[in-house]
Structure formats: structure tokens, C-alpha cells
Scaffold this active site. Structure first.
Site, PDB file in Angstrom:
ATOM      1  N   GLU A  93       1.702  -0.148  -4.917  1.00 37.19           N
ATOM      2  CA  GLU A  93       0.740   0.882  -5.328  1.00 37.19           C
ATOM      3  C   GLU A  93       1.462   2.226  -5.339  1.00 37.19           C
ATOM      4  O   GLU A  93       1.897   2.715  -4.295  1.00 37.19           O
ATOM      5  CB  GLU A  93      -0.432   0.943  -4.358  1.00 37.19           C
ATOM      6  CG  GLU A  93      -1.414   2.064  -4.675  1.00 37.19           C
ATOM      7  CD  GLU A  93      -2.309   2.429  -3.500  1.00 37.19           C
ATOM      8  OE1 GLU A  93      -3.447   2.870  -3.750  1.00 37.19           O
ATOM      9  OE2 GLU A  93      -1.884   2.276  -2.342  1.00 37.19           O
TER      10      GLU A  93
ATOM     11  N   ASP B  45       0.833  -1.192   0.000  1.00 36.01           N
ATOM     12  CA  ASP B  45       0.000   0.000   0.000  1.00 36.01           C
ATOM     13  C   ASP B  45       0.876   1.254   0.000  1.00 36.01           C
ATOM     14  O   ASP B  45       1.868   1.340   0.714  1.00 36.01           O
ATOM     15  CB  ASP B  45      -0.884  -0.029   1.254  1.00 36.01           C
ATOM     16  CG  ASP B  45      -1.880   1.101   1.310  1.00 36.01           C
ATOM     17  OD1 ASP B  45      -2.782   1.131   0.459  1.00 36.01           O
ATOM     18  OD2 ASP B  45      -1.753   1.955   2.208  1.00 36.01           O
TER      19      ASP B  45
END
Length: 547
Positions: free
Chosen positions: A276, A208
Site C-alpha cells: 500500500e 500496510d
């Protein structure tokens, strides 16, 4: 604990893999609390395997106060009771590996929950053992925050803490303080987290906000961003976050050193990572930096195809050309939908024909693919009433931005009850009435169901190695037709897509080709060299040696 490692496979299994994202709160409830759980994932793994997915990515299931639904972690090495136990997770690993499916988990390393013991100790004083584990700074002389950095969730990225009489950094919610990666002990603690899950048998990580890990240690102000350069792909246009060039609050070069350490921990397990990259202006450039060579991340995804505007043939060619320029030595991962954006069927107002063509396209592009649960059903965005909202992002910016709940509603399995087979009780988010007519069970029995097209597109990708691992000739377009060739070990496939509602003519490349992909609507041609492509029609062909 002996590593629960999947059977030995291709070490480059991730290259070209189809990764199915599971949002565990909304996948399958088995314990009757209206929230999905790990046992539900294990139960539904045969379905995921039937789609042809190579791996699953499970969004966070760690212990958490759930202020950001698991992206605020209070214990990295345990399962939140809402989702089950560590033993339940072991069963997910076992079931997935039995079906030949890899398991990737969502690691949120840039920040923790304010309830994490690390932060509770860090905020207790300026002299404790973890005092430097988070990003703390004194106020300016007038008491205001140390710089102008903004939070993605709105307002200043700094929160005053009366215990230490300092500000702490939070790029997201105030309850999500940012870890200080300039502290070596923090990096080592996070590497320990990765080691814990690798030993438990995971095959990789989705990382993330991978470019948020490290901040500028001098805390310099971000410069303003010219209005014409503002891009709402990371934050909605109503968010002032779009008014800055985030030059110092993220994207720092020291991040590469940490990523190399993380890759070294993964290599003995044959594990892979997809990062990401959250940056509206330099996403592809950062993707190229983070995936270059063989000692950084395996793959990353940017937000080009998660943007608000439907990609045209020209835009697809532009993005892929930039990938060739910025990430020629790296590896992208593409997605049209995920848990953070409006479902692409609604976002782009797609007809079924358009969705089928774009699905075939993403399965033919160079890179790996992430599919988000329910997209294989052609699900539209759910309309969630304000009183039913759970997402703090949507509550903050309502009604101009309704948040992320509309893409997070429960997976519709069957039209057996108002909860679509997801649960026997009221679900944490309501099941969309529109989704009740589009369940897995309904589509399995419908030859025209979108689910069958996804299976065929994934099967085509697996059937031809050039689509999984091959290079490409460069993506070009003529009007509304985007086209390219994929090649691998002397075999070649030609791909062309009419990205429009109008028919287009197209000149075929020289050579002797054999049509493939008829089951996906691939068009045939005659000997004239020019063919007519109907709206949203596809051409797929291989040179005879690869037929």
C-alpha cells in the site's frame, strides 16, 4: 513446523490475480460475540471461491489492544482471542487451499502498538537493549517536538514520553509508535515475523503503509505544500496533514534495501506481496520504484482510483499513461474500495449500470485487482450514527469526516434477522437497513443481482490470458470513451468503455474482430467502422485467432 504450502502453481500466480479483501471483524461471527472471526472466514470460503477470486487478503487478526482495530499490533506471531487461535488460522489456510484460493495476510510493519513488549522495553530507559528500536528524539530547546512532521490522524506526529523525557514518532495514533528501520535488529525481527507466517503456509502479504517504513535520519522539517497541489486522497481535506509535502517523514530511498531482504525471504515459498503506497503526490512514482525488476515487491497500489472523484475517461487514460511512464517495469494493483475509504458506489454516486461498467473495466486493466468484501453486492456506504462510531479517525474529525466505519459494517449474508446472518447477537457495528435488502442470499436468487456481474467479469478475466498477464497498447480516450488493447503471446483483445450517462460514437480499430463478453453487455457492431455506444456500454472483441 513443516511449511503448509499450497500446491505448486504458476510462480506468477499473483500477476493479474483477483484478490478478495476480508475485514475479519465484519465478515462472519461464529462464536456469538458480535465480532467476526477466523472460523467465520473458513466457513465462508466456498462463497469466496464461487466468485472466482484467486486469493484472499485478510486484514489484521494479530493480538492487539484494538485502538485502531488490529493495525496496532502487540504480538505479530499470535492471533487475538477476539478472532480465535493459531489453529483456527491453520484451518483457514487449509480450507482456502482446498478451494484453490491463496491466502495473503496484512502485515503492519511500520509501527506497533504501544502495548507491544518491544515498545514497553524501549520506553523504559535510554539505555536498554531495545532503546533504539523506535524513533526517539530530544525536544527542541523550548521543549517543542523535534520537527514539524504531522500525523495522519491529526496533530503532531510526535508524542512526549515522560519515562525517557523524549518524543517518539507516530505517523498514526499516539498509541502506534513507529519502529526505527535504521536499526538492523529491527529489520531482522520483522523478517522473522515474515518467516513465521511463511512457514505457517501463507501465500503472501499485503504490506500496510509500505512507504512509511523509513524516516529521514536527520529529522529534517517537511516543506509546505502549495494549496493547488493538496490532494485529499490520503487524508480528508479538513486534516492539516494535507498542508505538507511529506518529503522526509516517509518515502526514503533506504526502504528499497529492506524490501529486497523481504523479497528474498518470500521467494522460496512462491509468495507474493502487494504494498500500500500512501502518498497523494508521488504514489505512482513510488509504485514504479517498489515493483521494478524481480527483487523488490511483486505489486503495489496507489490511491488514484480510491480518490473522492469518480474517474472520467480522461482521468483513467491519464493514470494509466503515468503508470506506463513511472512503472513500465513494475506491476500495479487496482482497487475502487477498501476498508479505509467510502464505498465507491456511494463515493461516486454510481448507478447499477455505471458500477457494472467500471467492474468490467477494472477486470480488463493491466495489473492485479483487489475487491473489497460486499462490493460485489453493490453495497452503498452505511450511515453510522455518531453514538455508534468506533473509528478514532471519524470521532476526531466528525462531522466533516465521518471516518471509516461506514465501509466496515458487517457483511449482509441473508435477510434472516436484523444482523443479516452475520451474527445472532448485536454486532460491533450496526448492520445498515439498506444492506438488509441487498444480501448475498437475495442476490443469488436475482438474475439481475450485481453479484452475477462480478462473477462474469472475473470469469472473463480468467478466460483470456491477455487480461491476466498481458501488456497493453496504451490507454487512450476519445471524449467519454476510454479504450485500449491487451495482448499476450500473439493474441489480442480490444476494450472500449463509455464512461458517461450519454451515448457516444466511436470508430473501431482496423482489423477483423470477434465480439466477446456479451454476458457483460458488450456491444456488437456492423461493417461501417463506426458504432454508437449507449451510456455505460462496453465493447470487447478479440482478433479471430483468440476467439
Amino acid at each position: 513446523m513443516a511449511p503448509n504450502v499450497a500446491p505448486e502453481t504458476d510462480p506468477d500466480w499473483w500477476r493479474g490475480a483477483v484478490i478478495y479483501q476480508i475485514y475479519p471483524r465484519s465478515f462472519q461471527d461464529t462464536d456469538g460475540d458480535g465480532v467476526g472471526d477466523l472460523a467465520g472466514i473458513a466457513k465462508r470460503l466456498p462463497y469466496v471461491a464461487s466468485l472466482g477470486a484467486d486469493a484472499i487478503w485478510i486484514s489484521p487478526f494479530f493480538k492487539s489492544p484494538m485502538k485502531d482495530f488490529g493495525y496496532d499490533v502487540s504480538d505479530y506471531c499470535d492471533v487475538d482471542p477476539l478472532f480465535g487461535t493459531l489453529e483456527d488460522f491453520d484451518k483457514v489456510i487449509e480450507a482456502a487451499h482446498a478451494h484453490g484460493v491463496k491466502v495473503m495476510i496484512d502485515l503492519v510493519l511500520s509501527h506497533t502498538s504501544e502495548k507491544h513488549p518491544w515498545f514497553e522495553e524501549s520506553r523504559s530507559s535510554q539505555s536498554n537493549d531495545r532503546a533504539n528500536w523506535y524513533v526517539w528524539a530530544d525536544p527542541k530547546a523550548d521543549g517543542t517536538p523535534p520537527n514539524n512532521w504531522l500525523s495522519i490522524f491529526g496533530g503532531s506526529a510526535w508524542q512526549w514520553d515522560s519515562r525517557r523525557e523524549q518524543y517518539y514518532l507516530h505517523n498514526f495514533l499516539t498509541s502506534q509508535p513507529d519502529l526505527n528501520f535504521h536499526e538492523p535488529e529491527v529489520q531482522e525481527a520483522l523478517l522473522d515475523v515474515a518467516r513465521f507466517w511463511l512457514k505457517r503456509g501463507v501465500d503472501g502479504f499485503r504490506l500496510d503503509t509500505i512507504n512509511f517504513y523509513i524516516h529521514d535520519k536527520y529529522l529534517r522539517d517537511n516543506p509546505p505544500l502549495a494549496p493547488e497541489l493538496r490532494n485529499a486522497s490520503i487524508a480528508p481535506s479538513v486534516n492539516p496533514y494535507n498542508h505538507q509535502e511529506h518529503l522526509y517523514s516517509k518515502n526514503q530511498p533506504e526502504n528499497l534495501l529492506f524490501l529486497r531482504k523481504l523479497r528474498a525471504e518470500m521467494n522460496p515459498y512462491g509468495a507474493a506481496a502487494v504494498g500500500e503506497v500512501g502518498d497523494a503526490q508521488r504514489g505512482l512514482q513510488i509504485m514504479g520504484q517498489y515493483t521494478a525488476g524481480d527483487d523488490l515487491m511483486h505489486m503495489c497500489y496507489a490511491f488514484e482510483f480510491l480518490a473522492q472523484d469518480q474517474p472520467t475517461a480522461a482521468r483513467i487514460a491519464e493514470v494509466m499513461t503515468r503508470v506506463d511512464e513511472e512503472a513500465a517495469d513494475g506491476w500495479p494493483c487496482w482497487a475502487f474500495s477498501n476498508h479505509d475509504v467510502k464505498r465507491h458506489t456511494s463515493r461516486w454516486d454510481l448507478s447499477p449500470a455505471a458500477q457494472r461498467t467500471l467492474t468490467t473495466l477494472i477486470c480488463c486493466l493491466r495489473g492485479s485487482v483487489c475487491l473489497y468484501q460486499g462490493e460485489e453486492l453493490g453495497l452503498p456506504e452505511a450511515d453510522v450514527a455518531y453514538e455508534d462510531l468506533q473509528d478514532p479517525y471519524g470521532i476526531e474529525f466528525w462531522p466533516e469526516f465521518k471516518g471509516r466505519d461506514g465501509c466496515r459494517t458487517p457483511m449482509p449474508w441473508e435477510p434472516s434477522n436484523q444482523y443479516a446472518g452475520f451474527s445472532e447477537v448485536k454486532s460491533w457495528l450496526p448492520v445498515s437497513i439498506r444492506h438488509l435488502h441487498n444480501t448475498v442470499a437475495n442476490q443469488e436468487s436475482d438474475p439481475e443481482g450485481m453479484i452475477h456481474h462480478y462473477r462474469r467479469a472475473i470469469a472473463l478475466r480468467h478466460r483470456y490470458p491477455m487480461l491476466m498477464k498481458g501488456g497493453h497498447s496504451g490507454v487512450r480516450h476519445e471524449g467519454d470513451v476510454v479504450y485500449f488493447s491487451r495482448d499476450h503471446e500473439g493474441e489480442e483483445m480490444f476494450c472500449a468503455f463509455n464512461i458517461s450517462d450519454e451515448p457516444n460514437s466511436f470508430v473501431l480499430p482496423d482489423g477483423t474482430w470477434t465480439q466477446v463478453g456479451e454476458e457483460l453487455g458488450s456491444a456488437g457492431w456492423d461493417d461501417s467502422g463506426t458504432m454508437r455506444l449507449e451510456p455505460w456500454q462496453v465493447v470487447l472483441a478479440v482478433r479471430n485467432s483468440a476467439a
